[in-house]
Write an enzyme that holds these catalytic residues in place. Structure first.
Site, PDB file in Angstrom:
ATOM      1  N   ASP A 199      -2.137 -17.474   3.947  1.00 28.64           N
ATOM      2  CA  ASP A 199      -2.572 -16.838   2.705  1.00 28.64           C
ATOM      3  C   ASP A 199      -3.759 -17.593   2.125  1.00 28.64           C
ATOM      4  O   ASP A 199      -3.955 -18.786   2.412  1.00 28.64           O
ATOM      5  CB  ASP A 199      -1.429 -16.804   1.691  1.00 28.64           C
ATOM      6  CG  ASP A 199      -1.597 -15.693   0.673  1.00 28.64           C
ATOM      7  OD1 ASP A 199      -0.913 -14.671   0.803  1.00 28.64           O
ATOM      8  OD2 ASP A 199      -2.422 -15.837  -0.244  1.00 28.64           O
ATOM      9  N   ASP A 250      -9.240 -18.518   4.026  1.00 26.35           N
ATOM     10  CA  ASP A 250     -10.051 -17.339   3.736  1.00 26.35           C
ATOM     11  C   ASP A 250     -10.238 -16.554   5.031  1.00 26.35           C
ATOM     12  O   ASP A 250     -11.092 -16.874   5.855  1.00 26.35           O
ATOM     13  CB  ASP A 250     -11.406 -17.752   3.164  1.00 26.35           C
ATOM     14  CG  ASP A 250     -12.300 -16.563   2.830  1.00 26.35           C
ATOM     15  OD1 ASP A 250     -11.842 -15.413   2.981  1.00 26.35           O
ATOM     16  OD2 ASP A 250     -13.461 -16.795   2.430  1.00 26.35           O
ATOM     17  N   TYR A 304     -11.213   1.787  -1.772  1.00 27.74           N
ATOM     18  CA  TYR A 304      -9.973   1.360  -1.126  1.00 27.74           C
ATOM     19  C   TYR A 304      -9.647   2.241   0.073  1.00 27.74           C
ATOM     20  O   TYR A 304      -9.317   1.750   1.159  1.00 27.74           O
ATOM     21  CB  TYR A 304      -8.836   1.385  -2.132  1.00 27.74           C
ATOM     22  CG  TYR A 304      -7.471   1.074  -1.556  1.00 27.74           C
ATOM     23  CD1 TYR A 304      -7.118  -0.235  -1.238  1.00 27.74           C
ATOM     24  CD2 TYR A 304      -6.542   2.085  -1.330  1.00 27.74           C
ATOM     25  CE1 TYR A 304      -5.865  -0.523  -0.721  1.00 27.74           C
ATOM     26  CE2 TYR A 304      -5.293   1.802  -0.807  1.00 27.74           C
ATOM     27  CZ  TYR A 304      -4.959   0.494  -0.507  1.00 27.74           C
ATOM     28  OH  TYR A 304      -3.716   0.214   0.013  1.00 27.74           O
ATOM     29  N   LYS A 358      -9.217   1.177   4.036  1.00 24.74           N
ATOM     30  CA  LYS A 358      -7.977   1.363   4.782  1.00 24.74           C
ATOM     31  C   LYS A 358      -8.164   2.347   5.935  1.00 24.74           C
ATOM     32  O   LYS A 358      -7.517   2.221   6.977  1.00 24.74           O
ATOM     33  CB  LYS A 358      -6.868   1.829   3.843  1.00 24.74           C
ATOM     34  CG  LYS A 358      -6.317   0.720   2.941  1.00 24.74           C
ATOM     35  CD  LYS A 358      -5.707  -0.410   3.742  1.00 24.74           C
ATOM     36  CE  LYS A 358      -4.967  -1.407   2.868  1.00 24.74           C
ATOM     37  NZ  LYS A 358      -4.382  -2.535   3.629  1.00 24.74           N
ATOM     38  N   THR A 406       6.407  -2.533  -6.379  1.00 27.59           N
ATOM     39  CA  THR A 406       6.197  -3.930  -6.748  1.00 27.59           C
ATOM     40  C   THR A 406       6.068  -4.029  -8.256  1.00 27.59           C
ATOM     41  O   THR A 406       5.813  -3.037  -8.953  1.00 27.59           O
ATOM     42  CB  THR A 406       4.921  -4.491  -6.103  1.00 27.59           C
ATOM     43  OG1 THR A 406       3.777  -3.796  -6.654  1.00 27.59           O
ATOM     44  CG2 THR A 406       4.935  -4.313  -4.592  1.00 27.59           C
TER      45      THR A 406
END
Length: 226
Positions: A34, A53, A145, A149, A179
């Site tokens: 991460d 990164d 976005y 994707k 979430t």
């Protein structure tokens, strides 16, 4: 899953945490990667690599090499690292599109390129990417976005074709994931219709498992109860 070595990127996120815990519970050895600092101490079956990164190819390569050095092998890569932005096209900033591409596509690309030699050596390697149902038909404000994707979907298909018979490459396409952040941003939504992180993790681990050895190039919708 006993003994399999799985790398999970975006491991400190809402979905990443659940996938890591589910993989560990299944008997796998897991490396979480991460950008956020490491907060979980290493154990015999678990390695956490923070401050990575993945938009940087060299850093991605060092992370994968560290996993193989620690565990001695690599069997699967789960590319969860990514990001979201909501922005209309006409008034939008081109840098948002670049940022979405970097977070969602380059992270998966760099991790996959670094992992492929090790996955091929494993004999039955697995790559699972996280796409999006929203990339199949973009709504208003979803342009940056959805475009990113959609590129993840095409990356999945290309890799699957290139490595067919040696590495399976698939993508899960969730709808809205249940979430805390999504509940906060959409407080009036019906949360019971959303896909839970555990449900999505179960599908991801199926694609990693030996039971999915004949599945490759799939873009698998995981749309909850929408």
């Amino acid at each position: 899953m006993d003994g399999k070595v799985i790398v999970v990127t975006g491991a400190s996120g809402a979905l990443g945490k659940v996938v890591v815990e589910a993989a560990l519970a299944s008997g796998a050895r897991v490396a979480g990667v991460d950008h956020a600092p490491t907060q979980v101490p290493a154990t015999p079956g678990r390695l956490e690599l923070g401050g990575v990164d993945l938009t940087n190819a060299a850093q991605a390569g060092k992370a994968i090499d560290a996993v193989v050095s620690h565990f001695g092998r690599l069997d699967a890569l789960v590319n969860i690292a990514g990001g979201f932005a909501f922005e209309a096209v006409a008034e939008g900033d081109p840098r948002t599109w670049q940022h979405m591409y970097a977070l969602n596509v380059l992270t998966a690309l760099h991790a996959s390129q670094s992992a492929i030699p090790h996955l091929a050596a494993a004999g039955a390697g697995r790559i699972v990417n996280v796409g999006a149902m929203g990339a199949l038909q973009a709504g208003a404000g979803m342009g940056p976005y959805a475009a990113a994707k959609a590129a993840v979907h095409r990356l999945t298909e290309a890799l699957a074709a290139e490595w067919k018979g040696r590495i399976t490459v698939n993508a899960v396409l969730p709808s809205t994931i249940d979430t805390a952040a999504n509940r906060a941003s959409m407080p009036k939504a019906d949360f019971t219709k959303w896909v839970t992180p555990q449900e999505l993790a179960d599908v991801i681990l199926f694609l990693v498992s030996d039971a999915a050895s004949a599945v490759t190039g799939a873009l698998l919708p995981v749309s909850g109860r929408v």
